[in-house]
Design a protein around this motif. Structure first.
Motif, PDB file in Angstrom:
ATOM      1  N   TYR A  64       0.761  -1.145   0.099  1.00 39.50           N
ATOM      2  CA  TYR A  64      -0.005  -0.040   0.004  1.00 39.50           C
ATOM      3  C   TYR A  64       0.960   1.233  -0.122  1.00 39.50           C
ATOM      4  N   ASP A  65       2.150   1.285   0.701  1.00 31.98           N
ATOM      5  CA  ASP A  65       2.870   2.330   0.780  1.00 31.98           C
ATOM      6  C   ASP A  65       3.468   2.745  -0.464  1.00 31.98           C
ATOM      7  N   THR A  68       0.649   4.032  -3.003  1.00 29.72           N
ATOM      8  CA  THR A  68       0.164   5.315  -2.532  1.00 29.72           C
ATOM      9  C   THR A  68       1.213   6.435  -3.144  1.00 29.72           C
ATOM     10  N   ASP A  72       0.875   9.347  -5.985  1.00 32.93           N
ATOM     11  CA  ASP A  72       1.294  10.835  -5.767  1.00 32.93           C
ATOM     12  C   ASP A  72       2.575  11.381  -6.516  1.00 32.93           C
ATOM     13  N   THR A  98      -4.763  -3.812  -3.229  1.00 28.09           N
ATOM     14  CA  THR A  98      -4.343  -2.472  -3.352  1.00 28.09           C
ATOM     15  C   THR A  98      -5.314  -1.744  -3.970  1.00 28.09           C
ATOM     16  N   HIS A 101      -7.675  -0.657  -1.690  1.00 32.90           N
ATOM     17  CA  HIS A 101      -6.929   0.327  -0.693  1.00 32.90           C
ATOM     18  C   HIS A 101      -7.162   1.720  -1.383  1.00 32.90           C
ATOM     19  N   LEU A 102      -6.724   1.922  -2.591  1.00 30.54           N
ATOM     20  CA  LEU A 102      -6.818   2.984  -3.151  1.00 30.54           C
ATOM     21  C   LEU A 102      -8.286   3.778  -3.543  1.00 30.54           C
ATOM     22  N   ALA A 105      -8.203   5.418   0.063  1.00 34.82           N
ATOM     23  CA  ALA A 105      -6.966   6.427   0.139  1.00 34.82           C
ATOM     24  C   ALA A 105      -6.667   7.293  -0.936  1.00 34.82           C
ATOM     25  N   ARG A 106      -7.062   7.015  -2.363  1.00 34.04           N
ATOM     26  CA  ARG A 106      -7.016   8.098  -3.291  1.00 34.04           C
ATOM     27  C   ARG A 106      -8.285   7.898  -4.173  1.00 34.04           C
TER      28      ARG A 106
END
Length: 265
Positions: A64-65, A68, A72, A98, A101-102, A105-106
């Motif tokens: 995930y890190d 993300t 960005d 993932t 997750h995004l 998160a995004r």
């Protein structure tokens, strides 16, 4: 890995497999080169924490890190946006997680395409994964061994946590109450649907995760995602790692994957 001989148009995120306990990205160099060449994207395949030394949630957190950060900073660092994600086996599971997750998160981000290759999407084990005894690459006992290393003493019910098994994520649930949601979509438009990318689900017919592919791809489509589902006759788990010149399933499977990507670049 940048595409040879040309300026890349962006980034392709590849997540390697290995049951969450083994393998490294450099095992996949031939495939990564083919992905880079076909898409004209820089392929990034990160190492992530492996069990049992680093059990869940360490591995997914690493992925995930990376994802993300690429959302960005990929345009400024690599000259173009993050466009595709793909993974095989455990990497398919991590790729699906993932994508999900995004979504939160995004929320303004959307992949151009995704490929989920012989993935296990339910750690409580689908019918095929839970009853596979054919001694070809992987059987149920192997899956259980990997799961215990990755998830420890969690019960089968606890392994259905959506953070562990994406088949149970809220995006993919279809209770009767969703009829109201469908009516709302008709009146309010489709903008509320999750931004699931067009996806390829690829699996061999001699793979214990064949039911995972069927179930996950079906729920993916119910949730509004475009899913291309392909099965390679006689293909066991991990067939893309076999030499193409010696194993027809590897050649056929790789061709399916690359054709899917070419159509969406």
């Amino acid at each position: 890995m940048p595409p040879p001989g040309s300026k890349p148009d962006g980034v392709f995120l590849h997540i390697h497999g290995g049951g969450h306990v083994l393998a490294h990205c450099d095992w996949f160099d031939d495939l990564l080169l083919a992905l880079a060449t076909t898409t004209n994207l820089t392929v990034i395949s990160p190492e992530y924490c492996l069990a049992p030394e680093n059990p869940f949630p360490a591995g997914p957190s690493d992925v995930y890190d990376v994802a993300t950060h690429l959302v960005d900073h990929s345009p400024s660092t690599y000259g173009g946006p993050l466009k595709f994600i793909a993974g095989d086996s455990a990497g398919a599971m991590l790729s699906m997680l993932t994508v999900l997750h995004l979504l939160k998160a995004r929320p303004d981000f959307a992949f151009q395409g995704a490929a989920f290759i012989y993935g296990l999407f339910d750690w409580s084990l689908s019918p095929s994964a839970g009853n596979w005894t054919t001694p070809l690459i992987m059987r149920t006992s192997n899956i259980e061994h990997f799961g215990d290393a990755y998830l420890g003493s969690r019960t089968l019910l606890e392994r259905r946590d959506p953070a562990i098994s994406p088949l149970y994520h809220e995006v993919f649930q279809y209770p009767a109450s969703q009829i109201e949601d469908l009516e709302a979509l008709k009146t309010e438009g489709l903008e509320k649907r999750p931004k699931l990318p067009p996806a390829l689900f690829l699996c061999g017919t001699l793979d214990p995760v064949v039911d995972d592919t069927v179930l996950m791809s079906f729920r993916y489509q119910v949730a509004g995602g475009e899913a291309v589902v392909k099965f390679v006759e006689g293909g066991p788990h991990g067939f893309l790692l076999f030499p193409e010149e010696q194993y027809e399933s590897a050649r056929i499977g790789k061709g399916i994957l690359l054709d899917f990507l070419r159509a969406r670049v």
